[in-house]
Design an enzyme around this catalytic site. Structure first.
Site, PDB file in Angstrom:
ATOM      1  N   GLY A 217     -22.516 -24.810  -5.911  1.00 52.00           N
ATOM      2  CA  GLY A 217     -21.222 -25.442  -5.688  1.00 52.00           C
ATOM      3  C   GLY A 217     -20.213 -25.028  -6.750  1.00 52.00           C
ATOM      4  O   GLY A 217     -20.288 -23.935  -7.322  1.00 52.00           O
ATOM      5  N   SER A 218     -19.325 -25.933  -7.081  1.00 53.16           N
ATOM      6  CA  SER A 218     -18.170 -25.580  -7.916  1.00 53.16           C
ATOM      7  C   SER A 218     -18.494 -25.315  -9.377  1.00 53.16           C
ATOM      8  O   SER A 218     -17.639 -24.822 -10.113  1.00 53.16           O
ATOM      9  CB  SER A 218     -17.111 -26.682  -7.826  1.00 53.16           C
ATOM     10  OG  SER A 218     -16.551 -26.708  -6.521  1.00 53.16           O
ATOM     11  N   ILE A 219     -19.717 -25.640  -9.859  1.00 50.55           N
ATOM     12  CA  ILE A 219     -20.014 -25.330 -11.262  1.00 50.55           C
ATOM     13  C   ILE A 219     -20.034 -23.813 -11.497  1.00 50.55           C
ATOM     14  O   ILE A 219     -19.861 -23.359 -12.620  1.00 50.55           O
ATOM     15  CB  ILE A 219     -21.350 -25.956 -11.729  1.00 50.55           C
ATOM     16  CG1 ILE A 219     -22.525 -25.498 -10.861  1.00 50.55           C
ATOM     17  CG2 ILE A 219     -21.248 -27.469 -11.769  1.00 50.55           C
ATOM     18  CD1 ILE A 219     -23.882 -25.949 -11.399  1.00 50.55           C
ATOM     19  N   ILE A 220     -20.203 -23.024 -10.419  1.00 52.01           N
ATOM     20  CA  ILE A 220     -20.213 -21.563 -10.585  1.00 52.01           C
ATOM     21  C   ILE A 220     -18.805 -21.039 -10.865  1.00 52.01           C
ATOM     22  O   ILE A 220     -18.637 -19.872 -11.272  1.00 52.01           O
ATOM     23  CB  ILE A 220     -20.805 -20.878  -9.332  1.00 52.01           C
ATOM     24  CG1 ILE A 220     -21.450 -19.525  -9.708  1.00 52.01           C
ATOM     25  CG2 ILE A 220     -19.745 -20.666  -8.258  1.00 52.01           C
ATOM     26  CD1 ILE A 220     -22.643 -19.636 -10.606  1.00 52.01           C
ATOM     27  N   LYS A 221     -17.812 -21.866 -10.692  1.00 52.74           N
ATOM     28  CA  LYS A 221     -16.428 -21.421 -10.889  1.00 52.74           C
ATOM     29  C   LYS A 221     -16.130 -21.024 -12.338  1.00 52.74           C
ATOM     30  O   LYS A 221     -15.210 -20.248 -12.582  1.00 52.74           O
ATOM     31  CB  LYS A 221     -15.447 -22.507 -10.412  1.00 52.74           C
ATOM     32  CG  LYS A 221     -15.429 -22.670  -8.890  1.00 52.74           C
ATOM     33  CD  LYS A 221     -14.596 -23.853  -8.447  1.00 52.74           C
ATOM     34  CE  LYS A 221     -14.626 -23.994  -6.923  1.00 52.74           C
ATOM     35  NZ  LYS A 221     -13.939 -25.210  -6.445  1.00 52.74           N
TER      36      LYS A 221
END
Length: 474
Positions: A217-221
């Site tokens: 999810g968004s933690i890879i951003k």
């Protein structure tokens, strides 16, 4: 030459051939025995299928396993049959790290990977074969973990009754300070409850921290932000326009969460509000080759090795991704799967100014009288990002906690850096993620939290991370 002389010569020649053949067989046999005794002795002795060794080990007082402060988490006690039985004072807390030791079901975790030391059989004299019995120990060696039992307890409680995992790591050394997976099991009663535990639908034997695979999810951003800066696709001053959805090609739309339009924002603001449109577009701008290269820089395609048994993550074949799938990867969705351990390592890399340390669980091994046999030294594994860029992304992560989706991880008086994530999955409600570190100006602790099927990372995972960070920084 007479017939008799010819016969004698023939006999001598044949005897010579047989003698050479016999000597050859003897040399081969001696070579093979030497190979088994010197090269393969440990692997054969400690093979899980070697019942003879397992049975003999019951007569030896197996070494202690302790936490980093000397608290005993596994010990052996004598039985009425003049054998020893393993006990685990912390029950479920250390089950996935320490593992279990069962004559029926074998060994796992540290009990398995350090069996030779714990049983007292792994020593230089062991290669002497039968002679090694003269040096046989009555007690095994002790193993000291990097784990802090108090922090382990707080992490376990922070997950509540949810399925999930928490990994806490020292950014500067790679030492794992806590590693929790729920649901867990009691290794001391495993023999009696094996059928229930092994067949349970919620998989309590699975170490979700190192073997569970999840969309990030968004933690890879945070990785995508660094890649965009490193490849000069964007700068800190670049401006993006979020209209609530990113139209890709004639028939694909990447929606914003809740279809919210963020309007004009820079990269730091986009990370703070976790803007899908911005990071989907950045993935497209980076393209397949640079996206693949970025994940490889952070070691996602490399096995860790060492004393941690990890399930390899799953990277998409970037060369075959369509534009829609490429954009999905930029927001941590699609076919990308990672372990919580790798996400803790990602956070620790930014905390450690771009240097990724190799994680480890065992601090040292000592004899029963306290003599140190071996001690783990911190080891640099990768340098995926320059210090300047690592610091730039770290400051963005501070904004995420101060002003954005990660505010529930904030600690009064201590600056926390982090990133939330809400990962959609096809099997139920979204997984809640949080990664981060603290104090932001001199990081001592990095953490990754995943709580399965629980909803928003900001509302569920960030508070759990807050509890763990507060305990770790006491």
């Amino acid at each position: 030459m007479s017939n008799k002389t010819m016969q004698d010569h023939s006999i001598r020649r044949n005897i010579h051939k047989v003698a050479l053949f016999s000597i050859g067989l003897l040399v081969t046999l001696l070579g093979y025995v030497t190979y088994l005794q010197v090269v393969e002795s440990n692997s054969l002795s400690f093979n899980p299928l070697n019942r003879r060794t397992a049975k003999a080990a019951l007569k030896v007082e197996r070494g202690l396993i302790t936490d980093s402060h000397g608290r005993i988490v596994a010990l052996s006690k004598p039985t009425a049959q003049e054998e020893y039985k393993r006990e685990y004072p912390y029950d479920v807390l250390f089950a996935h790290i320490v593992g279990y030791d069962s004559l029926t079901y074998g060994k796992s975790g540290i009990e398995s990977s350090y069996d030779g030391y714990l049983s007292g059989q792994k020593n230089p004299e062991h290669q002497l074969g039968a002679i090694s019995q003269l040096f046989k120990n009555s007690a095994g060696n002790n193993v000291t973990l990097t784990i802090d039992a108090q922090l382990q307890k707080v992490a376990y409680q922070a997950l509540g009754a949810n399925r999930g995992a928490i990994v806490v790591i020292s950014p500067k050394t790679g030492a794992i300070l806590a590693m929790i997976s729920r649901p867990s099991f009691d290794p001391g009663s495993l023999d009696a409850n094996w059928d229930n535990v092994s067949q349970a639908a919620n998989s309590p034997l699975l170490n979700r921290a190192t073997q569970g695979l999840y969309p990030p999810g968004s933690i890879i951003k945070v990785l995508i932000a660094e890649a965009a800066l490193a490849e000069q696709i964007a700068t800190g001053k670049s401006e993006f326009n979020c209209t609530g959805a990113l139209k890709i090609g004639p028939d694909y739309v990447l929606p914003e969460s809740g279809n919210r339009a963020h309007g004009k924002l820079n990269l730091e603001e986009a990370l703070a509000v976790s803007c899908n449109v911005t990071f989907g577009q950045l993935a497209l701008d980076l393209g397949r080759t640079k996206m693949s290269k970025s994940f490889e820089r952070y070691g996602f395609s490399q096995p860790l090795g060492g004393d941690i048994l990890e399930n390899p993550g799953k990277l998409p074949d970037f060369s075959k991704l369509g534009d829609g799938d490429l954009a999905q990867t930029g927001i941590g969705q699609g076919s990308l799967l990672v372990t919580p351990l790798r996400m803790a390592m990602l956070a620790a890399t930014f905390a450690n100014r771009g240097i990724m340390m190799k994680p480890y669980l065992v601090q040292k091994i000592t004899t029963p009288d306290g003599t140190v046999i071996s001690e783990t030294s911190p080891e640099k594994w990768l340098s995926p990002v320059e210090a300047k860029l690592a610091n730039q992304v770290s400051r963005m992560m501070v904004t995420v906690v101060k002003e954005g989706t990660g505010n529930k991880a904030a600690i009064q008086g201590i600056e926390v850096a982090g990133k939330t994530g809400t990962a959609e999955n096809p099997h139920g409600s979204p997984h809640a993620w949080f990664i981060g570190f603290a104090p932001a100006d001199n990081p001592q602790i990095a953490v990754a939290v995943i709580i399965e099927n629980s909803g928003s990372g900001g509302s569920i995972a960030a508070p759990a991370a807050h509890e763990v960070l507060v305990q770790a920084l006491r």
